[in-house]
Design an enzyme around this catalytic site. Structure first.
Site, mmCIF file in Angstrom:
data_model
loop_
_atom_site.group_PDB
_atom_site.id
_atom_site.type_symbol
_atom_site.label_atom_id
_atom_site.label_comp_id
_atom_site.label_asym_id
_atom_site.label_seq_id
_atom_site.Cartn_x
_atom_site.Cartn_y
_atom_site.Cartn_z
ATOM 1 N N ALA A 50 6.761 1.429 0.057
ATOM 2 C CA ALA A 50 7.224 1.961 -1.048
ATOM 3 C C ALA A 50 7.534 1.157 -2.156
ATOM 4 C CB ALA A 50 8.604 2.804 -0.826
ATOM 5 N N GLU A 51 6.240 1.042 -3.186
ATOM 6 C CA GLU A 51 6.393 0.059 -4.008
ATOM 7 C C GLU A 51 7.490 0.109 -4.945
ATOM 8 O OE1 GLU A 51 3.822 1.550 -2.795
ATOM 9 O OE2 GLU A 51 2.360 0.066 -1.963
ATOM 10 N N GLN A 75 0.643 -5.101 -2.184
ATOM 11 C CA GLN A 75 -0.422 -5.657 -1.063
ATOM 12 C C GLN A 75 -1.973 -5.822 -2.043
ATOM 13 O OE1 GLN A 75 -1.006 -3.077 2.433
ATOM 14 N NE2 GLN A 75 0.067 -4.847 3.194
ATOM 15 N N ASP A 128 -4.020 -4.884 -6.009
ATOM 16 C CA ASP A 128 -3.899 -4.549 -7.477
ATOM 17 C C ASP A 128 -3.603 -3.069 -7.692
ATOM 18 O OD1 ASP A 128 -6.677 -3.878 -7.116
ATOM 19 O OD2 ASP A 128 -7.061 -5.886 -6.976
ATOM 20 N N GLY A 129 -4.615 -2.297 -6.937
ATOM 21 C CA GLY A 129 -4.474 -0.937 -7.269
ATOM 22 C C GLY A 129 -3.173 -0.033 -6.767
ATOM 23 N N PRO A 155 2.715 2.676 -8.230
ATOM 24 C CA PRO A 155 4.058 3.394 -7.853
ATOM 25 C C PRO A 155 5.090 2.570 -8.277
ATOM 26 C CG PRO A 155 2.383 3.404 -5.953
ATOM 27 C CD PRO A 155 1.951 2.379 -6.940
ATOM 28 N N HIS A 200 -8.616 -1.741 -4.636
ATOM 29 C CA HIS A 200 -8.482 -3.029 -4.036
ATOM 30 C C HIS A 200 -9.089 -4.062 -4.902
ATOM 31 C CE1 HIS A 200 -7.692 -0.707 -0.587
ATOM 32 N NE2 HIS A 200 -7.275 -1.594 0.171
HETATM 33 C C1 TPP Z 1 0.713 2.722 -2.562
HETATM 34 C C2 TPP Z 1 -0.150 1.998 -1.359
HETATM 35 N N1 TPP Z 1 0.462 0.776 -1.081
HETATM 36 C C3 TPP Z 1 -0.066 0.118 -0.020
HETATM 37 C C4 TPP Z 1 -1.345 0.469 0.434
HETATM 38 C C5 TPP Z 1 -1.865 -0.271 1.514
HETATM 39 N N2 TPP Z 1 -1.931 0.326 2.746
HETATM 40 C C6 TPP Z 1 -3.050 1.004 3.084
HETATM 41 S S1 TPP Z 1 -2.795 1.822 4.491
HETATM 42 C C7 TPP Z 1 -1.237 1.186 4.674
HETATM 43 C C8 TPP Z 1 -0.536 1.605 6.049
HETATM 44 C C9 TPP Z 1 -0.375 3.243 5.806
HETATM 45 O O1 TPP Z 1 0.485 3.377 7.431
HETATM 46 P P1 TPP Z 1 0.687 5.011 7.518
HETATM 47 O O2 TPP Z 1 1.145 5.710 6.196
HETATM 48 O O3 TPP Z 1 1.285 5.095 8.628
HETATM 49 O O4 TPP Z 1 -0.854 5.599 8.029
HETATM 50 P P2 TPP Z 1 -1.817 5.241 8.903
HETATM 51 O O5 TPP Z 1 -2.735 4.178 8.263
HETATM 52 O O6 TPP Z 1 -0.938 4.485 10.003
HETATM 53 O O7 TPP Z 1 -2.410 6.558 9.584
HETATM 54 C C10 TPP Z 1 -0.923 0.433 3.709
HETATM 55 C C11 TPP Z 1 0.159 -0.370 3.629
HETATM 56 C C12 TPP Z 1 -2.003 1.689 -0.063
HETATM 57 N N3 TPP Z 1 -3.087 2.009 0.526
HETATM 58 N N4 TPP Z 1 -1.388 2.600 -0.934
#
Ligand code: TPP
Lengths: 325, 396
Positions: free
Chosen positions: A60-61, A83, A85-86, A90, A130
């Site tokens: 949660a950004e 993590q 730029d894009g 949030p 990304h």
């Molecule tokens: C707002 C946001 N923050 C960070 C990311 C980077 N990121 C991509 S997938 C992920 C983990 C997601 O975990 P979960 O919601 O449990 O879904 P899963 O991939 O395990 O199905 C992260 C941190 C992102 N895509 N969007």
């Protein structure tokens, strides 16, 4: 005692030093602990400093930046990682409406020494969100400082300075340069955080860039040298504030300026530089200030990013156009 | 059946009622370790493939035919085959990245098959099995992973929205869409997929708020695959995720996400509630991501092999196969034919990917606006002139 290391490692060493020297420094973000971050920038820090100093946060950004503000209000110095730029958006609300403004709102009583680290920029063949360069969106907001190192030594020292700053600093890390090695001297005395640096002296034209584009501009200058053109390359290092004095000094020597960044040219940092330098050095300029950057289009899918990003040819083309005036 | 006329009902399956028997303390401190064995987990097929009775949910799969069961099996096998092909295409450099669904087939096929043609699906980026159920050509899913587009299919042709990479955003879109469905007086439902990590995002909390306040016909389908990249579910929540619904005023239920029948039943129930004007539901499919988060991830840095092995014993495909065999619903011929069909699918996907051309460079400027934009036109023209300068050189 200089040591050669990759830019990502330099940031890691810098964070380590900050954690060691100030118990109030905290690292926070998604996957920064055990994994060491998706780019391994925080590798090993949780192991050595524990889970209360190097904190894996919920995904949660807004929460990451919002709680960092609270921790800073309580006397901590959080260094948070977004993590990619894009994914800063949030958190954009917290950064723009709170982080940037609390100092002013409190008539200077409250200081928010929060560093927001953002790996940014393209060239790594990633999927959407990304590869973006949103620095102008932050530079436009008063109360934030925005910096971006281009090499390992700056990454090391600028991170120290960002953490020591009592103002919030948005620290843009050029992710495609993470693996580039450079000398880092941990005992050196660094220059000021916001001072631009001449990284190559020249007489015919100034190339101004920061972060990932500095390396490209050096390559451009090398190629141009073979054609008999002597270009000066300026590494701005800081986007807010911008060291206009250094740009001005360089331009009044070379009389030509090309600004290069990955972000879209429209309303980008190059626009600000062009306008200010035109005001300051109008009678010294032999050509309009030119800009090379991204188009007014969403960052394209990976297979088109080479067309979108400034490259050797596009910068050389701008150099030729400037010299043709 | 307007939004206004249906008051929100008392949640039927939240912490206070059914789950209350578990004792909050216990679920709190051991949420992860033994959550799979928690009594509130809805399960119709055990890992051994035994059909178990469930007073509440049996009726949602009561009329299911052997053919339909074989269909679910086929969907899972083909989805897994597709996923494996995409993983190897990534290794071979044909795709830039791949987010595998290995292990989550039952959660996706069970819920995907519960949707009706006029329902609308809002996926995240791993819902290849749901896409399959919606009739999206699997090859279409690969464009964004190959880097030739950022989505590439028409969401309205299958009522399957584009993949969303920014975590949680789509739950709000789903809620708004569902609010529109209710305003239109239509009786379709909306389903939004997201992960356990995503459940921490503000957008997800806001979508819960909006959907509850407006009684929107939306099902929130959380695939709790235990990990958000390197972070286990305990780093997102101190209570089981389905229990969060209660605080927003709608029911939440946890289903065994590796039990395709259980998922089908529970999702049907939730979708029917939505269609019947009873508002949102949160379904937590308790499952496991058997592979890496994506092909760029290295799970050995944060989890051991034992965990995966424990979950392999609960494999969704194996479980249904055991049931089909034990109940004589499928013979050897069926499995052999399916094997051949799988291979053919793999081959077709491989060929489709290899034949996928790089986009035309002018695609950069396409579709930034629907109405057009003077600056884009100007930049496109400059780009064309610049490209043409190389063509001239080449012609020399
Ligand atoms: C707002 C946001 N923050 C960070 C990311 C980077 N990121 C991509 S997938 C992920 C983990 C997601 O975990 P979960 O919601 O449990 O879904 P899963 O991939 O395990 O199905 C992260 C941190 C992102 N895509 N969007």
């Amino acid at each position: 005692m200089a040591e050669k290391m990759a830019l990502a490692k330099a940031i890691n060493e810098s964070l380590r030093r900050a954690l060691e020297s100030d118990p109030k420094v905290l690292i926070m973000g998604e996957d920064v602990g055990k994994l060491g971050g998706v780019f391994r920038v925080t590798d090993g820090l949780q192991k050595d400093f524990g889970e209360s100093r190097v904190i894996d946060t919920p995904l949660a950004e807004s929460g990451i930046v919002g709680t960092a503000i609270g921790l800073a209000l309580r006397g901590y110095r959080p260094v948070v990682e977004i993590q990619f730029d894009g994914f800063v958006f949030p958190a954009y609300d917290q950064i723009v409406t709170q982080l940037a403004k609390m100092h002013a709102r409190s008539l200077g009583k409250v200081k928010l020494p929060v560093v927001v680290r953002i790996p940014y920029g393209g060239g790594i063949g990633a999927v959407e969100h990304h590869s973006e360069s949103p620095e102008s969106l932050f530079a436009h907001v008063a109360g934030l400082k925005v910096v971006s190192p281009s090499n390992a030594s700056d990454a090391y020292w600028m991170m120290q300075q960002a953490i020591q700053s009592d103002d919030p600093v948005i620290f843009f890390e050029p992710k495609r340069r993470y693996w580039d090695k450079g000398e880092v001297n941990a005992e050196a005395i660094p220059g000021p955080l916001h001072k631009a640096q001449v990284v190559r002296e020249g007489t015919d034209l100034t190339l101004a860039a920061y972060g990932p584009m500095v390396k490209l501009c050096r390559e451009v200058a090398d190629v141009a040298a073979e054609e008999g053109k002597n270009l000066e390359v300026l590494d701005l290092r800081s986007v807010s504030p911008i060291d206009f004095d250094s740009i001005q000094a360089s331009v009044e020597k070379t009389r030509r300026l090309v600004v290069v960044h990955e972000a879209p040219v429209f309303f980008g940092s190059g626009a600000e530089i062009a306008a200010r330098i035109t005001e300051r050095s109008f009678y010294h300029l032999e050509a309009p200030v030119l800009r090379v950057g991204g188009y007014h289009a969403p960052y394209p899918p990976a297979r088109l990013e080479e067309e979108y990003l400034p490259n050797l040819d596009r910068v050389l083309d701008a150099v030729d156009r400037s010299l043709a005036y | 059946m307007t939004v206004e006329s249906t008051a929100a009902r008392t949640p039927r399956r939240s912490a206070g009622s059914k789950a209350g028997t578990t004792g909050t303390k216990r679920t709190r401190t051991t949420a992860k370790k033994d959550a799979g064995a928690e009594p509130q987990l809805v399960q119709l097929l055990t890992p051994e493939g035994k059909r178990v009775k469930n007073a509440e949910y049996d009726k949602y799969v009561a009329g299911i035919t052997p053919e339909e069961l074989r269909g679910l099996y086929r969907d899972m096998v083909l989805t897994r085959r597709f996923d494996a092909e995409a993983t190897s295409l990534q290794r071979q450099g044909e795709l830039g990245l791949w987010a595998s669904l290995l292990g989550q087939e039952a959660a996706q096929i069970g819920s995907g098959r519960a949707t009706r043609e006029d329902d609308y699906v809002f996926p995240t980026y791993r819902e290849h099995g749901v896409a399959w159920c919606r009739g999206v050509d699997p090859a279409n899913l690969l464009g964004m992973f190959r880097g030739v587009n950022n989505g590439g299919w028409d969401p309205n042709s299958n009522n399957f929205q584009l993949y969303t990479i920014v975590i949680g955003s789509q739950t709000l879109h789903a809620t708004g869409y569902a609010m529109g469905v209710a305003k239109d007086g239509a009786d379709s439902a909306v389903i939004a997929y997201f992960g356990d990590g995503a459940s921490s995002q503000g957008d997800v909390a806001e979508s819960f708020t909006f959907s509850a306040v407006y009684n929107a016909p939306v099902v929130f389908f959380c695939q709790n695959n235990q990990w958000a990249i390197s972070e286990p579910t305990e780093k997102q929540s101190r209570v089981p995720i389905y229990q969060r619904a209660q605080g927003f005023g709608f029911p939440g239920v946890r289903v065994d996400g590796n039990d395709v029948l259980g998922v089908l039943a529970v999702t049907r129930w939730a979708l029917e509630r939505a269609r019947g004007g009873e508002g949102p539901t949160l379904v937590e499919a308790f499952t496991y991501r058997m592979g890496a988060h994506t092909t760029s991830d290295d799970p050995t840095r944060y989890r051991g092999d034992e965990e995966r092995q424990a979950w392999e014993a609960k494999d969704p495909i194996l479980r249904l196969r055991r049931y089909l065999e034990a109940s004589n619903h499928a013979d050897e011929g069926f499995f052999q034919e399916l094997e051949a069909e799988s291979e053919a699918l793999g081959k077709r996907v491989r060929e489709a990917v290899r034949a996928m051309p790089d986009p035309d460079r002018f695609a950069i400027f396409e579709n930034a606006y629907a109405d057009g934009h003077a600056l884009v036109d100007e930049e496109r023209a400059q780009f064309a002139a610049y490209q043409a300068s190389f063509a001239d050189e080449g012609g020399n």
